[in-house]
Motif scaffolding. Structure first.
Motif, PDB file in Angstrom:
ATOM      1  N   THR A 152       1.192   7.027  -6.577  1.00 11.78           N
ATOM      2  CA  THR A 152      -0.244   7.764  -7.063  1.00 11.78           C
ATOM      3  C   THR A 152       0.347   9.335  -6.949  1.00 11.78           C
ATOM      4  O   THR A 152      -0.087  10.190  -7.748  1.00 11.78           O
ATOM      5  N   SER A 208      -0.383   6.518 -12.797  1.00  9.10           N
ATOM      6  CA  SER A 208      -0.112   5.524 -12.146  1.00  9.10           C
ATOM      7  C   SER A 208      -0.987   4.387 -12.048  1.00  9.10           C
ATOM      8  O   SER A 208      -0.547   3.292 -11.961  1.00  9.10           O
ATOM      9  N   ARG A 209      -2.007   4.649 -12.502  1.00 11.44           N
ATOM     10  CA  ARG A 209      -3.380   3.577 -12.780  1.00 11.44           C
ATOM     11  C   ARG A 209      -2.631   2.254 -13.694  1.00 11.44           C
ATOM     12  O   ARG A 209      -2.851   1.049 -13.327  1.00 11.44           O
ATOM     13  N   LEU A 210      -2.354   2.573 -14.653  1.00 11.43           N
ATOM     14  CA  LEU A 210      -1.998   1.791 -15.615  1.00 11.43           C
ATOM     15  C   LEU A 210      -0.758   0.867 -15.131  1.00 11.43           C
ATOM     16  O   LEU A 210      -0.438  -0.365 -15.087  1.00 11.43           O
ATOM     17  N   HIS A 211       0.319   1.719 -14.534  1.00 12.69           N
ATOM     18  CA  HIS A 211       1.355   1.021 -14.139  1.00 12.69           C
ATOM     19  C   HIS A 211       1.079   0.045 -12.852  1.00 12.69           C
ATOM     20  O   HIS A 211       1.646  -1.111 -12.778  1.00 12.69           O
ATOM     21  N   LEU A 212       0.216   0.524 -11.699  1.00 12.95           N
ATOM     22  CA  LEU A 212      -0.148  -0.342 -10.936  1.00 12.95           C
ATOM     23  C   LEU A 212      -0.895  -1.517 -11.124  1.00 12.95           C
ATOM     24  O   LEU A 212      -0.535  -2.650 -10.735  1.00 12.95           O
ATOM     25  N   ALA A 213      -1.700  -1.528 -12.131  1.00 14.70           N
ATOM     26  CA  ALA A 213      -2.449  -2.572 -12.750  1.00 14.70           C
ATOM     27  C   ALA A 213      -1.739  -3.700 -13.452  1.00 14.70           C
ATOM     28  O   ALA A 213      -1.858  -4.840 -13.378  1.00 14.70           O
ATOM     29  N   ARG A 235       1.729   1.862  -3.508  1.00 12.37           N
ATOM     30  CA  ARG A 235       0.699   2.377  -4.440  1.00 12.37           C
ATOM     31  C   ARG A 235       0.614   3.924  -4.112  1.00 12.37           C
ATOM     32  O   ARG A 235       0.270   4.647  -4.929  1.00 12.37           O
ATOM     33  N   GLN A 250       0.999  -1.082  -0.021  1.00 16.05           N
ATOM     34  CA  GLN A 250      -0.070   0.046  -0.024  1.00 16.05           C
ATOM     35  C   GLN A 250       0.826   1.273  -0.041  1.00 16.05           C
ATOM     36  O   GLN A 250       0.328   2.218  -0.355  1.00 16.05           O
ATOM     37  N   PRO A 260      -2.993  10.157 -12.076  1.00 17.17           N
ATOM     38  CA  PRO A 260      -3.763   9.232 -12.838  1.00 17.17           C
ATOM     39  C   PRO A 260      -3.041   8.477 -13.655  1.00 17.17           C
ATOM     40  O   PRO A 260      -3.446   7.067 -13.755  1.00 17.17           O
TER      41      PRO A 260
END
Length: 272
Positions: free
Chosen positions: A162, A169-174, A158, A155, A167
């Motif tokens: 972020t 970061s969403r693709l990288h985190l996924a 993450r 966490q 925004p």
């Protein structure tokens, strides 16, 4: 400087050093890259593209990327500085050192210890915690601390990504495995809570090298303030703001960052 893993002490392996760009160019001064937290050397490849005809050296610091297995509880700021000093000692020609964030602090500490082995520094938003303009409760440190308390190292990563990427970061985190996020989080928490980073690692008033201290115009206010103030304290320092960039200027504005490296080189040429 040879690729490979060697020993700096009993049973301590060293990070692998890679050469990018034109590694055969002997006339151009080399560049050595030191990345920051939640990062690795490969993210500087766009900067390398704007440094043609120049050997560029990079490595993943302990706990990150390919050097993740070299991290651990015994790795603190001083170990990272020692790694860089060893890399500098093996270079036939003193390089320009490009350091980002935590890596910029490592770069300046190593250069202060061995100034004859460094041609100049480009330091992007170094977290110089002992300067009076650094906040007592850094917002990113608070974010990581609170996220780690809530959900552990994964966490924490993450939350930090972020903050850094927004925004994007969403693709990288996924795409990233939870186990990798957790491993990065462990290294991140270790670096942000390391008390040795709070101790002065160099004296800005006597720092002997030409240094460009840079910050993105969209970066956190205290990052820009500390970078500007540090440049004012350095005898051979200059502050450079990168218009439109946030903290990760090497990703979003690689050409502008490469130009700062060229600036150091041009100044050095004039003084030879």
């Amino acid at each position: 400087m040879n690729d490979g893993t060697t020993q700096t002490g009993p049973a301590r392996a060293r990070p692998l050093i890679s050469t990018w760009g034109d590694g055969t160019a002997t006339a151009a001064r080399p560049v050595l890259i030191v990345h920051g937290s939640v990062d690795r050397s490969d993210t500087f490849r766009r900067v390398v593209d704007h440094l043609p005809g120049r050997p560029v050296l990079g490595y993943d610091r302990r706990g990150w990327g390919a050097s993740r297995p070299l991290g651990g509880a015994d790795v603190d700021f001083r170990v990272h500085v020692d790694d860089l000093r060893t890399a500098l000692a093996e270079s036939d020609v003193p390089p320009i050192v490009l350091g980002h964030s935590y890596g910029a602090l490592v770069a300046m500490a190593a250069a202060a210890a061995d100034p004859s082995r460094v041609a100049g520094i480009v330091a992007v938003e170094p977290p110089v915690r002992w300067l009076p303009w650094w906040p007592a409760d850094d917002p990113w440190e608070r974010t990581v601390r609170e996220a780690a308390a809530e959900g552990g190292p994964e966490q924490a990563t993450r939350a930090m990504l972020t903050e850094l990427l927004g925004p994007a970061s969403r693709l990288h985190l996924a795409r990233t495995r939870p186990s990798d996020l957790a491993a990065d989080g462990a290294a991140l928490i270790s670096e942000m809570t390391d008390p040795t980073v709070d101790a002065p690692a160099f004296d800005p008033l006597t720092f002997p090298l030409r240094t460009v201290v840079a910050a993105g115009s969209r970066s956190a206010a205290h990052h820009k303030e500390v970078a500007r103030r540090l440049a004012e304290l350095l005898p051979h320092g200059r502050f450079a703001e990168i218009p439109g960039a946030g903290h990760a200027a090497h990703v979003s504005h690689p050409q502008e960052l490469a130009q700062l490296v060229h600036e150091i080189d041009m100044i050095e040429e004039q003084h030879r």
